[in-house]
Each structure stands twice: as C-alpha cells, then as structure tokens.
Enzyme design. Sequence first.
Site, short mmCIF file in Angstrom:
data_model
loop_
_atom_site.label_atom_id
_atom_site.label_comp_id
_atom_site.label_asym_id
_atom_site.label_seq_id
_atom_site.Cartn_x
_atom_site.Cartn_y
_atom_site.Cartn_z
N GLU A 173 0.83 -1.22 0.00
CA GLU A 173 0.00 0.00 0.00
C GLU A 173 0.86 1.27 0.00
O GLU A 173 0.54 2.25 -0.67
CB GLU A 173 -0.90 -0.01 1.24
CG GLU A 173 -1.98 1.04 1.16
CD GLU A 173 -2.64 1.26 2.50
OE1 GLU A 173 -3.44 2.19 2.58
OE2 GLU A 173 -2.36 0.52 3.46
N ASP A 174 1.96 1.24 0.74
CA ASP A 174 2.73 2.48 0.96
C ASP A 174 3.96 2.64 0.06
O ASP A 174 4.59 3.69 0.06
CB ASP A 174 3.23 2.54 2.42
CG ASP A 174 2.07 2.67 3.39
OD1 ASP A 174 0.98 3.05 2.94
OD2 ASP A 174 2.25 2.40 4.58
#
Length: 736
Positions: A91-92
């Site tokens: 996600e990051d």
Amino acid sequence: MATLIDPEVERNEILRHYRRLLRTAKPYLHGNDAKLIKKAFNTSLEAHKNMRRKSGEPYILHPLAVAQIAVEEIGLGTTSIVSALLHDVVEDTPMEISDVDREFGPKVARIIDGLTKISGVFDYGTSEQAENFRKMLLTLSEDVRVILIKLADRLHNMRTLESMPRHKQLKIASETIYLYAPLAHRLGLYAIKTELEDLYLKYTDTEVYNDLMTKVRQSRSARNRFIKDFVSPIDDELKAQGFDFEIKGRPKSIYSILRKMRKQNVTFDEVYDLFAIRVILDVPQEQEKAACWQVYSIVTDFYQPNPDRLRDWVSTPKANGYESLHTTVMSRTGQWVEVQIRSKRMDDIAEKGYAAHWKYKDTGTVQAESTLEAWIAKVREMLETNNSSALEFMDEFRQNLFVKEVYAFTPKGKLVILPDKATALDFAFDIHSQIGLQCLGAKVNQKLQPLSYQLRNGDQVEILTSHKQRPTEEWLQYVITSKARSKIKEYLRDDKRTKAEDGRYLVEKRLELLGIENNQDNLNRLLAHFNIYNAQDFFYRLAIGQLDGREIKVELFDPTIAPPHILSPLAPRSFDQEVQKIRGVNANMLVIGEHTDKFDYHIAPCCNPIPGDDVFGFETETEGIIIHRTSCPQAVKLMSNYGSRIVRAKWTDQLELAFLAGIRIKGSDRVGLVNDVTRIISNSLKVNMRSITIDSNDGMFEGQIMVFVNDTDHLHKMIQRLSKVNGVLLVERFAT
C-alpha cells in the site's frame, strides 16, 4: 525546536524490537523460518526507511509491533509473522503483490492482498466504509489469518492513539468498538476484545475511564488479600486430590464495570463481581469434562453457589469455540465471586481464540473447532446470498457478532444454536431457506406458536409449513439472523420485479387503448404526473393497486404543454451545499455559542451536552447539525458509519446561556432533606431547576433533578455541594 534524532539510537531500538520478536517466535519456528522472517524484516525496513509515524518514531516499529502481537497474543506462526511485517508494504511503497508472491510465496501474497484491500480508515462516508468491511469478510472466508493480523494492526493503532489528532481518535475508537471489538469476541480473542473496549473508553470518555481506573487501583491490595483468603481452602483441597492446576484472580475490565454500572444503575462499590477466580487444570482432553465438574463440586463444598448463575459451556461450547464452567458463589465476607473452571486447552482457546484451534486440530474431535468452522461457513453463505446495500449488510453482520446465544432443538433432537432473541422464523430459515419461505408457524414444546415467537434455551421446535404461504414485508420485523433477512429480502425483490412486469404490461395496454406511443418521453410525463422517480416503482405500485391506472388519460400527453420537471434524487442536497458554503473549504471546526447564528444547530436530547463537554456535530438532512457528547450512546454508530457527516465542534467561552442537565441523587431519607437539596440548588448557585422527582422506600430515597447550568464546571460545583448534604450517599450526572 525540532528534536534531534540520533540514527544509532534508533537503529538499536529497531533491532531490540526485532530480536524480541525472534525470541517470542522461537518455539514456533522450523527449518528456514528464521531466514524468511529476517528477509521480510529487511524488505519492510528498506520499504519504510524514510517513513515516520505521527508520533515521530520510525515506521518500521509499527509492522514489528503488529507481528509481535500476532505471535505473542494471538499465537500465530511464521506465515503470519512475515505477512504482519509486510502488511503495509504494497500500500505504501512501489512494491507489487507479484513481487511479494515471487519473494515470499502465494500464501503470504494472498494474505497481504487481503490486508491491502481492507486498509485505511474511511472518512468519505458510510457506503465506502461498509464496502470495505464486506471485503474484509470475503478475506475471512478465504483465510482467517487476514482478519487476525488486521485485529493485531488495529490493537497496535489503538495502543498508540494518543499521537493522533482528536477527531481521528474519536473516529478510529468508534470504528473499533463498532466492528473490531465484536469481531475479536466472535473469534474468541477475549483479551484483545477487552483491551480494545477499554482503549475505546479511554479516548472517548477519558474522565470516566480515569475515575474507574483510580478506583480499581485503590481497591487492588484489598482485592489481592481477599482473593488469597478465598482460594486458600480450594487450593489445599485440589492439592490433596492430586490435581495439576493453576489459580488466577482476574479483575473485570473497566469497560465491563461501566457497562454493568449503567445497565443495573448501581455505583462502583455495588458491582459485586469486580473480579473472577479462574481455576485452570492440566488434564488430558478426554478427562476434561469430568475434572471440571469435580472441581465445581470442591468449590461448592466450601462456598454456597447461586443456582441462577451456573453456566455450562463445557457440555455446550459457545459458537465461537469458548469452553468453560462458570459459577457464582458467596464468599465468607458476603461478596459474590465468579469462579471459572476450565482446562489448559480451554484457557488457551479462550485467550488466543481461533488461532489456538490449529494447535489442537489433530488431537481428536474438537467441538469448538467445528462450531467456528460452521460460523465461517455461515459468513461465506451470507456473503454469497446477500444482495442488500453494503451498509445494511454491515449492520446485519454486526448483530450476528454479539454472541449471546440461544440453544434450541429439532423434533429429532439436533441442536440448533442461534443468536439471542432469535424467533421461530429464524429457526425455520436456519434449517433450510425453502422451509423458512413457506413457514406458517411452529410447535414449540408441543404448543402452537406464531412466527414471531422468541426462542428460549431448551425449546424443542417443529416448523409448520404450507405451499400457499408467501413472505411479506412484515416478516422482516420477525427475524434477526442475516440468513433469514437476506432470503426474505431476496424473495420480496423478485416478487416486486414480477409484479412490476405486470404493471408495465398494464401501462402498455392502456397507452395502446388511448392511441399514445409508448416511448421514454411519454413515460417521463407519467412519472412526473404521479410524482414517482423510479419507473419500476411506478409499475409495481400500479400492479398492486396503489395507483389508479384510469388516471392515465390522453390530456397528460398534450405536446403543447411542457412536461412537469421531476427533481432527481441524485441532485446534491441543498443542506450539504449550504454547509459547504458557510464552512468554506478549510473551515472544518464548528464553534457553538451565543453568536452561532449562521448555523441551524440543535443540542441532542439523547445526551444533553453542555459547555465543557467533549462534543462533535452531526449533519442531518432535515434538522441541521445536531451536537452530541463524544460519550453519547449514539456516537459510536454515527462516527463509524457516517464519517463524512461528522463536524468537529467546540464551545465558545460563555456564561449567560443555560443548558439542561440531569442529576441522580441517592441516600438515606430524613425529614427536611428535600428542602436542603432544593435550597442548595436555588440559593447558593443561582441555578434554575426545571423539575425534581424523589421516591422514598424503606428509609432510602432516590431522586432525579433537572437543572439549567452554564457549563460542566458549574455542574460539578453543584454536584460537590449536594454530596455534602447530610444523608446523601451518591450524586451523579446522567444522560437525560
């Protein structure tokens, strides 16, 4: 001035956490596991190297903490540790699921994919958040580890919530109590569920939390002394009979103490079972049941049991796998004490929940295992058959998380476990959807009962059916299980579709008779005339006779008259636009006070906030903004479901406005007491009293006083003065 960060100190801190994780995981590791964990740690460390948490600490400490919780508090193994370390990487950072698959294998990739889909706290409003939750449950039915790691992630976020801004604290805490705590309960993670509830209270009602925490702390030494005296004879007897055992004293959680005080309307000192004694036996699985009853017999030889408080979850485990024998006994000092008797295996399952089942899976038939598997199968079925909106689905699912259960039997003696307050109709749908749809009523313990009959423990239920029976809208009020609700809704939807087709046919025939062309323009004229947005709804209402087809006349289609305009339900709500206009783009704080005339706001009657209370605003479509206390019973639902409508709010400094507050007062009755109380309120504090009711019984009195005050300080001063009146034992504010 910014604090200087020493990279060497940080590096040592990260390594300390990593080594602790490896130490804790050591008993679970085989073969190449340690290398795999090291690889995951290094990947995560590299991916998050320039990231920091809101608290300022290096981001990598969060995945390390989640992995630590997963192994230490839930009892998960290597796959889960690796997944926890990598849970935010996709996600990051630029890393893709395919990279995870290649480096760590398909199992880890599938778990990370599940966690990525359900990440984040949604502020954009209810449906997206609920949709997010539905995704989470889809992953539950594929691999339960996704949910367990998600719970570990949420627990760490709650433990470190103090670094978040206030509105985020309220949002995350409310979402936690609304969904994650019940989910932890359902998966048997009692320790985590309890901590999540306590942390929710700490951030939403800090004053009450601190007050109860202080009282629990103050009573600790007396409690320990009491426990020691209480268990002493039981301890001696168990040793004499050759048991291998351990006895623990477990204090009740702050949240459950408060819930009990509110539910039973009692003070802290009156909550009788502030703690429980737990007897844990180390016995082979085949001897567990007999050993638990043997210990029960020993306990009740020393202390008188309360016959209404015996709970046997050894013979019939709860649907989430919980097994234990509970009894409440009277101690020699006149206090009730709950005693929980269980085996080491049962205690493991009670503390670690679902994860502990894998440990015992091959040791014979575990009823708890099959009940949990059955529940997950039900979740899967619910997801496949449920066509309702995401929000409805979330609400229904939540109701099924609260695991108070009712045990009923079929005529042949098969046990059916349903949620508490389930009805005969729920029972019918649980057996088979078709039986539910054709259910006429039930014979319960040989007596005829209606569909709405609420089941009780031990009921034997025979369902009566008829081929002519058809579900109606009213049936939705008779059921509480998701399966029953979704099947009834599905039937009603199909029925509506069929009837709408009949209505469409009626309109076509009518237009043909009038010589009018059947096109979209003419259909729009009809919808406008009957003031209905939706064509299917229009056809359906015609078919069931709610609308009169004879009203369709030639004049409605006169081309010289412009068709009336229908307001689209999708047009932006004027209230929302007004709020945006007044708020401006950045002005997201509503200030409540004397000069707030731009806003149409009201004080919520459910919790009557007054200046000094921690509050938030909630935008409604018709009544403007409603101001609630953050500890209001409604707050949890509003903040979890309608994030986009929450307005941060604070009070202005003001003295002249008066707000209504309720005070509860208890004590020993005497002549002149009411006079003393009213004199303090009206004379010394210049407070207006709206009403006072006092009931006296057997020398004790209880009263409720409604007063107008300026703010919380004003109210607290008055409570302090009233508590000094001779004979008054308790004075507290209550939500009016």
